[in-house]
Design an enzyme around this catalytic site. Structure first.
Site, PDB file in Angstrom:
ATOM      1  N   ALA A  43       0.965  -1.184   0.210  1.00 28.00           N
ATOM      2  CA  ALA A  43      -0.301   0.074  -0.322  1.00 28.00           C
ATOM      3  C   ALA A  43       0.699   1.206  -0.326  1.00 28.00           C
ATOM      4  CB  ALA A  43      -0.979  -0.218   0.769  1.00 28.00           C
ATOM      5  N   HIS A  48       6.527   5.919   1.291  1.00 32.35           N
ATOM      6  CA  HIS A  48       7.538   4.671   1.343  1.00 32.35           C
ATOM      7  C   HIS A  48       8.756   4.826  -0.031  1.00 32.35           C
ATOM      8  CE1 HIS A  48       4.160   2.759   2.606  1.00 32.35           C
ATOM      9  NE2 HIS A  48       5.121   2.350   3.882  1.00 32.35           N
TER      10      HIS A  48
END
Length: 288
Positions: free
Chosen positions: A40, A45
């Protein structure tokens, strides 16, 4: 070697295929960076992926929703799983995805757990008693599977970052652990996959959390006693629309131990975990 080539970036589904790929890179004297994730993926990230690739030649990103770090009643089943979208985001930033099954990571008779003492026993460790053992165990397995030159973890999960640094030091795992700065949305809310759980009204309230955290940190930095500042902060968080606050604490930034004097006498970090609707949000920042 049987890499999955259905996306623009290859995917290793087994530890054997992962190791074979990394071994081939090593034969070319290539440096390897690693970013473990549960998928996700968002810009937070991806900033870690970019950091991992800053001075390495190849980057591995793992996507694995680790069952051992979820307690009964937590959101393991509901946790978003978006592998195809994640692969698209990584296709121009990384070189390999490691996406194992639970069976690949944990055999039916798996019976080993890694426990890190001290730094895990308070804050999130008190609120989620089994969490850090699950994190430490899976990260140990991932690091030993990849054996990267460096691995990058986000500072948003600050207690987790300190736990992993301590674990790597204590177990002499030959990898450099790097902390990546917390990536924030326009209103300052720390980016998290769990932000997707928030309703529109909850999202508006959630944006106030980092503001209150910063104001509390500023008060402590200006000399306010920690207990008084955090008590006022907890009140403000609840008034902002949060149902409960698991903790709002100012701790030593290197050990997470409380300050005995009631005021910082060393590097300090303020950390919070609060619940709004069905969502538990965490955040932290330095006290400067």
């Amino acid at each position: 070697m049987a890499l999955d080539m259905q996306y623009k970036i290859p995917v290793a589904r087994t530890i054997a295929d992962l190791r074979e790929t990394v071994s081939a890179w090593r034969k070319e004297n290539l440096r390897v960076g690693f970013v473990p994730t549960m998928g996700a993926l968002h810009e937070g990230h991806l900033s870690l992926v970019d950091l991992a690739g800053a001075d390495t030649d190849r980057v591995v990103v793992s996507i694995f929703v680790n069952p051992t770090q979820f307690a009964p009643g937590e959101d393991f089943e509901a946790y978003p799983r978006t592998e195809a979208a994640d692969a698209e985001k990584l296709s121009s930033r990384a070189h390999l995805i490691f996406a194992p099954s639970a069976a690949e990571m944990y055999s039916p008779d798996f019976s080993t757990s890694v426990h890190v003492m001290g730094v895990t026993e308070d804050l999130d460790g008190a609120a989620r008693p089994t969490h850090f053992a699950g994190v430490a165990t899976v990260v140990t397995k991932l690091l030993l599977a990849v054996l990267p030159d460096k691995a990058v973890f986000g500072e948003k999960d600050y207690q987790q970052l300190l736990t992993i640094k301590r674990m790597v030091r204590d177990l002499n795992i030959p990898v450099e652990i790097i902390g990546g700065p917390t990536h924030r949305e326009e209103d300052g809310l720390a980016r998290s996959s769990r932000n997707a759980y928030l309703s529109a009204g909850e999202r508006q309230s959630a944006g106030k959390l980092n503001v209150i955290l910063r104001e509390t940190a500023h008060a402590v930095a200006k000399g306010a006693p920690i207990a008084a500042a955090t008590e006022a902060g907890i009140t403000a968080i609840k008034e902002a629309g949060f149902q409960s606050v698991d903790y709002l604490e100012v701790r030593n930034a290197e050990t997470l131990e409380p300050f005995a004097s009631g005021k910082p006498d060393g590097p300090a970090r303020i950390l919070v975990a609060a619940r709004i609707g069905k969502t538990r949000l965490i955040d932290n920042m330095p006290v400067e």
